[in-house]
Design an enzyme around this catalytic site. Sequence first.
Site, short mmCIF file in Angstrom:
data_model
loop_
_atom_site.label_atom_id
_atom_site.label_comp_id
_atom_site.label_asym_id
_atom_site.label_seq_id
_atom_site.Cartn_x
_atom_site.Cartn_y
_atom_site.Cartn_z
N CYS A 56 0.83 -1.21 0.00
CA CYS A 56 0.00 0.00 0.00
C CYS A 56 0.86 1.27 0.00
O CYS A 56 1.73 1.43 0.85
CB CYS A 56 -0.88 -0.04 1.25
SG CYS A 56 -1.68 1.53 1.61
N TYR A 184 -5.80 6.20 -8.38
CA TYR A 184 -7.00 5.45 -7.98
C TYR A 184 -8.23 5.97 -8.70
O TYR A 184 -9.12 5.21 -9.07
CB TYR A 184 -7.21 5.54 -6.46
CG TYR A 184 -6.20 4.73 -5.68
CD1 TYR A 184 -6.46 3.39 -5.38
CD2 TYR A 184 -5.00 5.28 -5.25
CE1 TYR A 184 -5.53 2.64 -4.67
CE2 TYR A 184 -4.07 4.54 -4.55
CZ TYR A 184 -4.34 3.21 -4.26
OH TYR A 184 -3.43 2.46 -3.57
N1 LIG Z 1 -6.39 8.02 3.48
C1 LIG Z 1 -5.80 6.78 3.91
C2 LIG Z 1 -5.98 5.75 2.81
C3 LIG Z 1 -5.51 4.36 3.22
C4 LIG Z 1 -5.97 3.28 2.23
O1 LIG Z 1 -6.90 3.48 1.44
N2 LIG Z 1 -5.33 2.10 2.28
C5 LIG Z 1 -5.75 1.01 1.39
C6 LIG Z 1 -4.58 0.20 0.90
S1 LIG Z 1 -3.65 0.98 -0.34
C7 LIG Z 1 -6.62 0.04 2.14
O2 LIG Z 1 -6.28 -0.38 3.22
N3 LIG Z 1 -7.75 -0.34 1.53
C8 LIG Z 1 -8.66 -1.28 2.08
C9 LIG Z 1 -10.09 -0.89 1.79
O3 LIG Z 1 -10.34 0.23 1.37
O4 LIG Z 1 -10.97 -1.72 2.02
C10 LIG Z 1 -4.35 7.01 4.26
O5 LIG Z 1 -3.70 7.85 3.60
O6 LIG Z 1 -3.85 6.38 5.19
#
Ligand SMILES: N[C@@H](CCC(=O)N[C@@H](CS)C(=O)NCC(=O)O)C(=O)O
Length: 318
Positions: A56, A184
Amino acid sequence: MGHLVDGKWSTEWYAPDAEGRFQRPRTKFHGWIRADGSTDHAPVAGRYHLYVSTACPWAHRTLITRALRGLEHAISVTVVDPHMGPDGWPFDARDPDPLGPSQFLRDVYLRAKRDYTGRVTVPVLWDRERATIVNNESREIMRMLDVECEPLATRGPSLAPPALRARIDEVLDAIYEPINNGVYRAGFAKSQKAYEDACRELFAALDRWNEVLERQRFLCGDAMTEADVALFTTLLRFDLVYYAHFKCNLHRIQDYPALWGFVRDVYQTPGVRETCDLDAIKTHYYWSQDAVNPTRIVPLGPTLDLDAPHGRTARTSA
Ligand SMILES: N[C@@H](CCC(=O)N[C@@H](CS)C(=O)NCC(=O)O)C(=O)O
């Protein structure tokens, strides 16, 4: 993949808006570690734990900050399995949750808040003493590790020195929507127009920052800052994943001499290379996002020569 609603798991992907545009929900935990004692979270070695995925880009920011500031002894880490399936992020049997019997990352969120509603994302910064999540927003965790954990840091310099902080924040804002989130918005678009708008905005921004990096070594001048870390984690994934999987294919990063040199420069900075897991990155996106790649086949290429000399050391800002 899915999210929690009043503590119950629901397997739903992100709902687009009426025009088919990807909408990223705001994260929910925004506590702060403060060195001045003004919050419940003091910087104490051994007290905090980071949950990350090396796949990530958001979590990767926090791993790089931890490495560059020498916080490995003070802040422990668990890396989840890159195969994010219908139950969200699973723990890897080789790197189990040290803080409780967890099968999935959602168990950590539920331990912090039994009726949590929201997405279960990485990174997560956990406070062992308060037994809760401090924060799950990468930009804030980066700042906390760098600035508020200064008393625990064994390496430097700071990635957000006071004199540069306002500029760093401006640059973080400027690259967020078109680039960090832009890939994204292109990849998860549900309409042709939403995709094209995001893709054009992304490449216009890459053109602009490539020009900046032709003149100076890093985004805010001669020294590496949080802004560089934030750009790096997106650009590292670009030719590997975003170019094909997210259809961000007007150019490769390798076609931009300054951006590509910048990626190699950051990658070769002592401590960074060890945080980069290119296999996990490809596996996660191609396997987990089956709405984009239904076969879940992970491509063999491309091969990136990240160790080639970057030639940027002598570059100074105008
Ligand atoms: N705004 C958050 C975004 C974090 C994020 O979207 N992480 C993703 C992985 S790249 C995630 O865990 N996605 C799981 C989901 O949305 O279900 C940050 O910057 O920490």
